[in-house]
Scaffold this motif. Structure first.
Motif, mmCIF file in Angstrom:
data_model
loop_
_atom_site.group_PDB
_atom_site.id
_atom_site.type_symbol
_atom_site.label_atom_id
_atom_site.label_comp_id
_atom_site.label_asym_id
_atom_site.label_seq_id
_atom_site.Cartn_x
_atom_site.Cartn_y
_atom_site.Cartn_z
ATOM 1 N N LEU A 5 1.518 3.900 4.100
ATOM 2 C CA LEU A 5 0.294 4.637 3.777
ATOM 3 C C LEU A 5 0.419 6.082 4.251
ATOM 4 O O LEU A 5 0.675 6.353 5.427
ATOM 5 C CB LEU A 5 -0.907 3.964 4.452
ATOM 6 N N THR A 6 0.204 7.024 3.344
ATOM 7 C CA THR A 6 0.310 8.449 3.666
ATOM 8 C C THR A 6 -1.075 9.091 3.737
ATOM 9 O O THR A 6 -2.089 8.472 3.380
ATOM 10 C CB THR A 6 1.142 9.179 2.606
ATOM 11 N N ASP A 7 -1.104 10.331 4.192
ATOM 12 C CA ASP A 7 -2.370 11.073 4.213
ATOM 13 C C ASP A 7 -2.973 11.150 2.805
ATOM 14 O O ASP A 7 -4.185 10.948 2.625
ATOM 15 C CB ASP A 7 -2.145 12.497 4.730
ATOM 16 N N TYR A 8 -2.136 11.410 1.823
ATOM 17 C CA TYR A 8 -2.624 11.556 0.448
ATOM 18 C C TYR A 8 -3.246 10.260 -0.062
ATOM 19 O O TYR A 8 -4.365 10.259 -0.618
ATOM 20 C CB TYR A 8 -1.476 11.985 -0.469
ATOM 21 N N ALA A 9 -2.537 9.150 0.115
ATOM 22 C CA ALA A 9 -3.038 7.865 -0.382
ATOM 23 C C ALA A 9 -4.336 7.473 0.316
ATOM 24 O O ALA A 9 -5.294 7.008 -0.318
ATOM 25 C CB ALA A 9 -1.976 6.787 -0.176
ATOM 26 N N LEU A 10 -4.359 7.674 1.638
ATOM 27 C CA LEU A 10 -5.557 7.297 2.400
ATOM 28 C C LEU A 10 -6.762 8.116 1.973
ATOM 29 O O LEU A 10 -7.837 7.562 1.685
ATOM 30 C CB LEU A 10 -5.282 7.490 3.896
ATOM 31 N N LEU A 11 -6.598 9.405 1.920
ATOM 32 C CA LEU A 11 -7.734 10.265 1.627
ATOM 33 C C LEU A 11 -8.175 10.146 0.176
ATOM 34 O O LEU A 11 -9.372 10.222 -0.124
ATOM 35 C CB LEU A 11 -7.379 11.716 1.954
ATOM 36 N N THR A 12 -7.248 9.934 -0.731
ATOM 37 C CA THR A 12 -7.617 9.748 -2.138
ATOM 38 C C THR A 12 -8.421 8.477 -2.318
ATOM 39 O O THR A 12 -9.456 8.457 -3.010
ATOM 40 C CB THR A 12 -6.352 9.683 -3.020
ATOM 41 N N PHE A 13 -7.968 7.404 -1.671
ATOM 42 C CA PHE A 13 -8.632 6.111 -1.813
ATOM 43 C C PHE A 13 -10.007 6.131 -1.154
ATOM 44 O O PHE A 13 -11.003 5.708 -1.743
ATOM 45 C CB PHE A 13 -7.754 5.030 -1.191
ATOM 46 N N ILE A 14 -10.083 6.628 0.080
ATOM 47 C CA ILE A 14 -11.335 6.561 0.839
ATOM 48 C C ILE A 14 -12.345 7.598 0.353
ATOM 49 O O ILE A 14 -13.518 7.280 0.119
ATOM 50 C CB ILE A 14 -11.053 6.756 2.345
ATOM 51 N N ALA A 15 -11.888 8.834 0.185
ATOM 52 C CA ALA A 15 -12.826 9.900 -0.146
ATOM 53 C C ALA A 15 -13.438 9.742 -1.529
ATOM 54 O O ALA A 15 -14.591 10.112 -1.759
ATOM 55 C CB ALA A 15 -12.121 11.249 -0.039
ATOM 56 N N SER A 16 -12.689 9.170 -2.466
ATOM 57 C CA SER A 16 -13.161 9.133 -3.853
ATOM 58 C C SER A 16 -13.855 7.840 -4.227
ATOM 59 O O SER A 16 -14.644 7.830 -5.177
ATOM 60 C CB SER A 16 -11.981 9.356 -4.805
ATOM 61 N N CYS A 17 -13.573 6.734 -3.515
ATOM 62 C CA CYS A 17 -14.107 5.458 -4.009
ATOM 63 C C CYS A 17 -14.757 4.590 -2.940
ATOM 64 O O CYS A 17 -15.041 3.423 -3.207
ATOM 65 C CB CYS A 17 -12.999 4.660 -4.693
ATOM 66 N N SER A 18 -15.024 5.099 -1.762
ATOM 67 C CA SER A 18 -15.682 4.292 -0.728
ATOM 68 C C SER A 18 -16.717 5.129 0.006
ATOM 69 O O SER A 18 -16.576 5.412 1.203
ATOM 70 C CB SER A 18 -14.650 3.736 0.257
ATOM 71 N N ILE A 63 0.848 -1.202 0.000
ATOM 72 C CA ILE A 63 0.000 0.000 0.000
ATOM 73 C C ILE A 63 0.878 1.245 0.000
ATOM 74 O O ILE A 63 1.453 1.620 1.026
ATOM 75 C CB ILE A 63 -0.941 0.007 1.210
ATOM 76 N N THR A 64 0.993 1.885 -1.147
ATOM 77 C CA THR A 64 1.781 3.119 -1.295
ATOM 78 C C THR A 64 0.988 4.115 -2.145
ATOM 79 O O THR A 64 -0.091 3.791 -2.668
ATOM 80 C CB THR A 64 3.128 2.839 -1.975
ATOM 81 N N ASP A 65 1.534 5.296 -2.295
ATOM 82 C CA ASP A 65 0.896 6.291 -3.171
ATOM 83 C C ASP A 65 0.794 5.765 -4.604
ATOM 84 O O ASP A 65 -0.212 5.990 -5.293
ATOM 85 C CB ASP A 65 1.700 7.594 -3.155
ATOM 86 N N TYR A 66 1.824 5.042 -5.045
ATOM 87 C CA TYR A 66 1.813 4.492 -6.402
ATOM 88 C C TYR A 66 0.667 3.490 -6.566
ATOM 89 O O TYR A 66 -0.040 3.510 -7.599
ATOM 90 C CB TYR A 66 3.146 3.812 -6.698
ATOM 91 N N THR A 67 0.479 2.630 -5.574
ATOM 92 C CA THR A 67 -0.571 1.601 -5.667
ATOM 93 C C THR A 67 -1.941 2.242 -5.804
ATOM 94 O O THR A 67 -2.745 1.851 -6.676
ATOM 95 C CB THR A 67 -0.536 0.700 -4.425
ATOM 96 N N ILE A 68 -2.236 3.207 -4.952
ATOM 97 C CA ILE A 68 -3.558 3.845 -4.970
ATOM 98 C C ILE A 68 -3.765 4.618 -6.275
ATOM 99 O O ILE A 68 -4.834 4.537 -6.911
ATOM 100 C CB ILE A 68 -3.715 4.787 -3.756
ATOM 101 N N THR A 69 -2.760 5.367 -6.673
ATOM 102 C CA THR A 69 -2.880 6.159 -7.908
ATOM 103 C C THR A 69 -3.081 5.271 -9.122
ATOM 104 O O THR A 69 -3.947 5.533 -9.976
ATOM 105 C CB THR A 69 -1.623 7.032 -8.112
ATOM 106 N N GLU A 70 -2.309 4.188 -9.235
ATOM 107 C CA GLU A 70 -2.416 3.280 -10.378
ATOM 108 C C GLU A 70 -3.762 2.566 -10.403
ATOM 109 O O GLU A 70 -4.359 2.379 -11.470
ATOM 110 C CB GLU A 70 -1.274 2.266 -10.308
ATOM 111 N N PHE A 71 -4.244 2.172 -9.228
ATOM 112 C CA PHE A 71 -5.552 1.500 -9.158
ATOM 113 C C PHE A 71 -6.674 2.436 -9.593
ATOM 114 O O PHE A 71 -7.577 2.051 -10.360
ATOM 115 C CB PHE A 71 -5.804 0.996 -7.734
ATOM 116 N N LEU A 72 -6.639 3.702 -9.150
ATOM 117 C CA LEU A 72 -7.696 4.637 -9.500
ATOM 118 C C LEU A 72 -7.653 5.022 -10.983
ATOM 119 O O LEU A 72 -8.677 5.391 -11.562
ATOM 120 C CB LEU A 72 -7.594 5.892 -8.625
ATOM 121 N N LYS A 73 -6.475 4.925 -11.603
ATOM 122 C CA LYS A 73 -6.396 5.157 -13.052
ATOM 123 C C LYS A 73 -7.162 4.075 -13.795
ATOM 124 O O LYS A 73 -7.854 4.355 -14.784
ATOM 125 C CB LYS A 73 -4.938 5.162 -13.511
ATOM 126 N N ARG A 74 -7.050 2.839 -13.320
ATOM 127 C CA ARG A 74 -7.712 1.720 -14.003
ATOM 128 C C ARG A 74 -9.185 1.618 -13.623
ATOM 129 O O ARG A 74 -10.000 1.146 -14.409
ATOM 130 C CB ARG A 74 -7.014 0.401 -13.656
#
Length: 562
Positions: free
Chosen positions: A285-298, A255-266
């Protein structure tokens, strides 16, 4: 004396005009009392002296006119039955005043005792009963000279393991040979995944087996072998529309910024049905990765586990509070040391209005003032709470828990060395629904723990007393007497307990399934060998495996939510 001829106790009838009238009335009363055998203590008074005061040899003649006037006045007054009863009671009270006073004093003492009982709490009453019981046991032991030592057979018939459990365990040990999990229900997938994680065999191949056939739940407790690319492919290949529970614990590398960003692209839509997310141990896991993943897709998220994620800060907590303040039901931020004590942290915490579960264990930023506002305004629905290793907490925090957390069922206050016996009293007064309690390395006394169990222990199914070093015979008696529903018990390092105490507990706690006895060096090896043959799963004895009964692991606070 005839009641019909005696004056009543009215102020008017007792009014005398002269001293002669008074003495004359006393004289007649004394003679009548003497005739009836009633002693008034006037025997030493000479009748001649009294008669001389009236100025007549015949007192009756002297008072003839007085009686006539009194009779005339009496006829004017309306008499009823209550008047006669009052006059009679007055006459009798002349020689029974001391009995009335004593009776009133006894009644006052009884009322005082009742008031004292009402003012004392159940906890205090239980402590007094425990002291009395201790004295009785001491007397019995002294008089019996050890002749009646308890002999309890703890060796019980062992039950055969379930065929399902044996099969799942065998499959987990040979997980590399499994080709498909199609048509396997979610509850068996969960059990199989737990065993595979325990054996350290959960890899990318097995993860693809878990996400196959569109399951509602994917539970992976040990993702240490997964890489970033592995996780991106797993998330993308899963059925995101039906997935409701996603557990990816110990996924620090993946779980890194790269993982979250790449998953949301697909997959920009993310997981629209996801309600439960656990990312325990995601140290990247950073603030950016957490908030991007949770706020946008859950958007439907209700339970979040971020325990031991070291990088998220109070900013993450604030964003979660702003988005899920009225919908989030479970939050675990145990060990998130990036969340420092600040106004943002405190204000964000009490914004969560619907929490059923909260864990702030191990946070140095937590003290009494940080949690006070949360307990006062947002804890009415709280059922599970973990405050372990929050070393700054005191009895004041526990008072607020007892005052505001009326629905609390599970509580972990391990390693809180500033707590005293008063904390247990606060809990007994307010938290009547407790069924799971974890005390570890606390300074509670044997008497206080015993009183706590006497009041609340009847509903307990899980109790941990690990390293509560003062636990002794009083607690053992209360456990055996009250805790009939107990299934999980941890008595590790309780070295003041004896073999007899443990025998008593095991004989009375008939529902007990699992027992931890680490550090029990105070009993004979023969007794420990005897215990190992019982049907109870015992961990901590010599030559017993720590992993022998993983399916009966003692439940942690909040485990039912994840």
């Amino acid at each position: 004396m005839n009641p019909s001829n005696s004056p009543n106790d009215s102020r008017e009838n007792r009014r005398m005009s002269t001293d002669a009238d008074i003495i004359g009335a006393l004289l007649i009363a004394a003679k009548e009392a003497n005739r009836q055998g009633i002693s008034l203590g006037l025997e030493h008074v000479e009748m001649e002296e009294l008669e001389s005061i009236t100025g007549s040899d015949d007192p009756k003649a002297f008072f003839k006119d007085w009686y006539a006037k009194w009779a005339e006045e009496r006829e004017k007054r309306r008499k009823n039955k209550q008047d006669y009863i009052t006059a009679k009671k007055f006459a009798l009270s002349l020689h029974s005043d001391h009995e009335t006073v004593e009776k009133k004093k006894e009644e006052d003492d009884d009322d005082k005792v009742k008031r004292d009982d009402e003012e004392r709490s159940e906890f205090q009453i239980a402590k007094e009963l425990i002291k009395m019981r201790r004295d009785e046991i001491s007397i019995t032991t002294t008089t019996s000279d050890g002749a009646d030592d308890m002999e309890i057979d703890v060796v019980m018939q062992r039950k055969a393991p379930m065929l399902t459990d044996l099969s799942v365990r065998a499959l987990a040990q040979n997980s590399e040979a499994i080709k498909s999990l199609k048509l396997v229900p979610d509850h068996l997938r969960k059990k199989l995944s737990s065993h595979v994680s325990g054996f350290g065999k959960l890899d990318a191949r097995f993860m693809h087996l878990l996400i196959g056939d569109s399951p509602c739940e994917v539970r992976a407790r040990n993702c240490v072998d997964l890489t970033e690319d592995d996780l991106v492919k797993i998330l993308f290949d899963s059925d995101r529309d039906t997935l409701k529970v996603l557990i990816l614990d110990l996924c620090g590398r993946a779980i890194t910024d790269y993982t979250i960003t790449e998953f949301l692209k697909r997959s920009p839509e993310g997981f629209p049905s996801l309600t439960t997310l656990s990312l325990q141990g995601a140290f990247s896991l950073t603030d950016y990765a957490l908030l991007t993943f949770i706020a946008s897709c859950s958007p439907l998220l209700q339970f979040i586990n971020l325990s031991h994620c070291s990088l998220p800060t109070s900013r993450s907590l604030k964003i979660l509070a702003d988005i899920f303040r009225s919908t989030l039901k479970g939050l675990n931020i145990e060990g998130c040391q990036g969340m420092k004590r600040c106004k943002e942290f405190t204000s964000s915490l009490y914004k969560f209005q619907k929490l059923n579960y909260l864990s702030v264990a191990g946070l140095d930023s937590v003290n009494d003032s940080v949690l006070r506002a949360f307990f006062m305004f947002s804890s009415s629905n709280l059922t599970d709470l973990s405050l372990a290793n929050c070393h700054e907490l005191t009895d004041d925090c526990i008072w607020h828990i007892g005052r505001y957390c009326k629905k609390l069922e599970a509580l972990d206050i391990s390693e809180l060395r500033k707590l005293t016996d008063k904390s247990l009293e606060f809990l007994t007064e307010g938290c009547k629904s407790l069924n799971s309690v974890i005390f570890a390395n606390n300074r509670f006394s044997d008497e206080a723990v015993a009183a706590f169990l006497e009041v609340l222990g009847g509903s307990f199914n899980n109790l941990c007393l690990n390293k509560v070093v003062d636990v002794g015979p009083d607690t053992a008696f209360s456990l055996a007497k009250v805790c009939k529903r107990l299934k999980y018990l941890d008595l590790s390092w309780c070295r003041k307990l004896t073999e007899e105490d443990l025998r008593r507990i095991l004989s009375c706690c008939s529902s007990l399934k699992s027992l931890k006895l680490f550090g029990w060096t105070q009993v004979e090896n023969a007794f420990l060998e005897e215990l190992s043959r019982s049907q109870i799963h015992i961990t901590g004895l010599k030559m017993t495996s720590l992993y022998a009964h993983l399916e009966d692991a003692h439940p942690n606070v909040g485990a039912k939510f994840f």
